[in-house]
Design a protein around this motif. Sequence first.
Motif, PDB file in Angstrom:
ATOM      1  N   GLY A  24      -2.101   5.842   8.126  1.00 31.33           N
ATOM      2  CA  GLY A  24      -2.904   6.622   7.185  1.00 31.33           C
ATOM      3  C   GLY A  24      -2.252   7.921   6.764  1.00 31.33           C
ATOM      4  N   ILE A  25      -0.927   7.997   6.921  1.00 30.78           N
ATOM      5  CA  ILE A  25      -0.161   9.201   6.593  1.00 30.78           C
ATOM      6  C   ILE A  25       0.707   8.905   5.372  1.00 30.78           C
ATOM      7  N   GLY A  26       0.678   9.809   4.402  1.00 33.01           N
ATOM      8  CA  GLY A  26       1.480   9.639   3.203  1.00 33.01           C
ATOM      9  C   GLY A  26       2.917  10.084   3.418  1.00 33.01           C
ATOM     10  N   SER A  27       3.804   9.631   2.539  1.00 34.34           N
ATOM     11  CA  SER A  27       5.218  10.008   2.650  1.00 34.34           C
ATOM     12  C   SER A  27       5.865  10.016   1.274  1.00 34.34           C
ATOM     13  N   CYS A  28       6.997  10.690   1.191  1.00 32.41           N
ATOM     14  CA  CYS A  28       7.802  10.681  -0.031  1.00 32.41           C
ATOM     15  C   CYS A  28       9.251  11.022   0.338  1.00 32.41           C
ATOM     16  N   TRP A  29      10.159  10.181  -0.096  1.00 33.91           N
ATOM     17  CA  TRP A  29      11.588  10.441   0.082  1.00 33.91           C
ATOM     18  C   TRP A  29      11.972  11.475  -0.969  1.00 33.91           C
ATOM     19  N   ARG A  82      25.661  13.715   8.067  1.00 33.65           N
ATOM     20  CA  ARG A  82      25.306  14.119   6.707  1.00 33.65           C
ATOM     21  C   ARG A  82      23.858  13.735   6.416  1.00 33.65           C
ATOM     22  N   VAL A  83      23.271  14.431   5.465  1.00 29.70           N
ATOM     23  CA  VAL A  83      21.889  14.174   5.068  1.00 29.70           C
ATOM     24  C   VAL A  83      21.836  12.869   4.272  1.00 29.70           C
ATOM     25  N   ILE A  84      20.992  11.956   4.732  1.00 31.11           N
ATOM     26  CA  ILE A  84      20.814  10.681   4.030  1.00 31.11           C
ATOM     27  C   ILE A  84      19.417  10.605   3.403  1.00 31.11           C
ATOM     28  N   ALA A  85      18.379  10.858   4.213  1.00 31.48           N
ATOM     29  CA  ALA A  85      17.009  10.652   3.723  1.00 31.48           C
ATOM     30  C   ALA A  85      16.076  11.771   4.170  1.00 31.48           C
ATOM     31  N   PRO A  86      15.858  12.771   3.320  1.00 33.46           N
ATOM     32  CA  PRO A  86      14.845  13.778   3.624  1.00 33.46           C
ATOM     33  C   PRO A  86      13.472  13.206   3.218  1.00 33.46           C
ATOM     34  N   ILE A  87      12.563  13.073   4.158  1.00 31.35           N
ATOM     35  CA  ILE A  87      11.256  12.462   3.880  1.00 31.35           C
ATOM     36  C   ILE A  87      10.159  13.415   4.319  1.00 31.35           C
ATOM     37  N   VAL A  88       9.186  13.639   3.434  1.00 28.65           N
ATOM     38  CA  VAL A  88       8.034  14.443   3.812  1.00 28.65           C
ATOM     39  C   VAL A  88       6.894  13.526   4.222  1.00 28.65           C
ATOM     40  N   PHE A  89       6.072  14.045   5.148  1.00 32.79           N
ATOM     41  CA  PHE A  89       4.920  13.294   5.647  1.00 32.79           C
ATOM     42  C   PHE A  89       3.703  14.205   5.673  1.00 32.79           C
ATOM     43  N   GLY A  90       2.553  13.636   5.431  1.00 31.33           N
ATOM     44  CA  GLY A  90       1.313  14.388   5.504  1.00 31.33           C
ATOM     45  C   GLY A  90       0.148  13.555   5.022  1.00 31.33           C
ATOM     46  N   TYR A  91      -1.026  14.153   5.066  1.00 32.04           N
ATOM     47  CA  TYR A  91      -2.228  13.467   4.606  1.00 32.04           C
ATOM     48  C   TYR A  91      -2.396  13.732   3.118  1.00 32.04           C
ATOM     49  N   GLU A  92      -2.637  12.657   2.379  1.00 29.51           N
ATOM     50  CA  GLU A  92      -2.679  12.738   0.923  1.00 29.51           C
ATOM     51  C   GLU A  92      -3.851  13.573   0.433  1.00 29.51           C
ATOM     52  N   TYR A 112       6.273  19.211  -2.092  1.00 25.86           N
ATOM     53  CA  TYR A 112       4.896  18.911  -2.500  1.00 25.86           C
ATOM     54  C   TYR A 112       3.832  19.421  -1.525  1.00 25.86           C
ATOM     55  N   GLY A 113       4.127  20.485  -0.799  1.00 25.29           N
ATOM     56  CA  GLY A 113       3.147  21.055   0.123  1.00 25.29           C
ATOM     57  C   GLY A 113       2.940  20.255   1.387  1.00 25.29           C
ATOM     58  N   ALA A 114       3.827  19.321   1.670  1.00 21.76           N
ATOM     59  CA  ALA A 114       3.694  18.500   2.885  1.00 21.76           C
ATOM     60  C   ALA A 114       3.894  19.366   4.132  1.00 21.76           C
ATOM     61  N   PRO A 115       3.197  19.044   5.206  1.00 18.98           N
ATOM     62  CA  PRO A 115       3.321  19.838   6.421  1.00 18.98           C
ATOM     63  C   PRO A 115       4.563  19.538   7.250  1.00 18.98           C
ATOM     64  N   ALA A 118       0.815  -1.219   0.000  1.00 23.83           N
ATOM     65  CA  ALA A 118       0.000   0.000   0.000  1.00 23.83           C
ATOM     66  C   ALA A 118       0.847   1.268   0.000  1.00 23.83           C
ATOM     67  N   ARG A 119       2.097   1.182   0.463  1.00 23.79           N
ATOM     68  CA  ARG A 119       2.959   2.359   0.539  1.00 23.79           C
ATOM     69  C   ARG A 119       3.254   2.876  -0.863  1.00 23.79           C
ATOM     70  N   ARG A 120       3.194   4.172  -1.007  1.00 24.71           N
ATOM     71  CA  ARG A 120       3.520   4.798  -2.277  1.00 24.71           C
ATOM     72  C   ARG A 120       4.127   6.163  -2.002  1.00 24.71           C
ATOM     73  N   SER A 121       4.758   6.746  -2.986  1.00 22.14           N
ATOM     74  CA  SER A 121       5.333   8.082  -2.850  1.00 22.14           C
ATOM     75  C   SER A 121       4.242   9.107  -3.132  1.00 22.14           C
ATOM     76  N   VAL A 122       3.853   9.835  -2.105  1.00 25.54           N
ATOM     77  CA  VAL A 122       2.771  10.817  -2.214  1.00 25.54           C
ATOM     78  C   VAL A 122       3.363  12.169  -2.597  1.00 25.54           C
ATOM     79  N   ARG A 123       2.786  12.780  -3.615  1.00 31.11           N
ATOM     80  CA  ARG A 123       3.284  14.067  -4.108  1.00 31.11           C
ATOM     81  C   ARG A 123       2.192  15.129  -4.144  1.00 31.11           C
ATOM     82  N   ASN A 124       1.198  14.978  -3.279  1.00 28.16           N
ATOM     83  CA  ASN A 124       0.122  15.959  -3.172  1.00 28.16           C
ATOM     84  C   ASN A 124      -0.460  15.839  -1.763  1.00 28.16           C
ATOM     85  N   TYR A 125      -0.294  16.891  -0.968  1.00 28.84           N
ATOM     86  CA  TYR A 125      -0.694  16.834   0.442  1.00 28.84           C
ATOM     87  C   TYR A 125      -1.765  17.855   0.785  1.00 28.84           C
ATOM     88  N   LEU A 126      -2.605  17.473   1.719  1.00 27.31           N
ATOM     89  CA  LEU A 126      -3.598  18.394   2.261  1.00 27.31           C
ATOM     90  C   LEU A 126      -2.917  19.364   3.213  1.00 27.31           C
TER      91      LEU A 126
END
Length: 193
Positions: free
Chosen positions: A136-141, A165-175, A100-103, A14-22
């Motif tokens: 129920g929270i979306g994410s994208c590396w 050092r920076v390895i993984a910048p990940i955004v989280f939010g509701y899709e 992508y507008g993630a909070p 079910a996990r996917r890269s979300v590129r549009n956040y509320l």
Amino acid sequence: MAGEDNEIIRNIKARRSVRNYLDRPVSEESVKAIIDAGIYAPTGFGSEPWFFVVVQNKEMMKRMSDYCKPKLLAQLQDIPNDNVTDFKKQLSHEDFDVFYGAPILVIVLGSNAGFTTDYDCAMCAQNMMLAATSLGIGSCWVGTACFIQDNVEFMSELGIPYDYRVIAPIVFGYEGKAAGRSPRKEPRAVWIR
């Protein structure tokens, strides 16, 4: 197929890269649960080489996005892939946000002293993204954001220790508007019996 009724396998699929956040905040409790899931990733020699920075400041995220876009665009100039061409067009737009507008942006940093730091932090990041999906929270590396590593001002503002050092910048939010998931190809595997 075996495992279809397994909750963990369903969550992985079910996990996917979300590129549009509320425009909806993610609770601090959820962010802590996501990071906590991350630290249960395996690490080489039990090193646990990670450090986390949580960014909720929209103005700072915009400045980071604006800084990173031309850096990535310059690196992508000579790549003829159609997907890259589309992404280069997005990067060229002034109002395009690499986050992508993630909070929330959680930056997984790794210790320079670790022997397996990159692998350890990548597994930590995957745990975090799977935990987010289960909540129920979306994410994208967002690999584009790794360019902040080259900016002393950002590193200082973010409180990043000099030996990380920076390895993984990940955004989280509701899709927001859901996009379809790309189908996966059949795995290529060799069986030695």
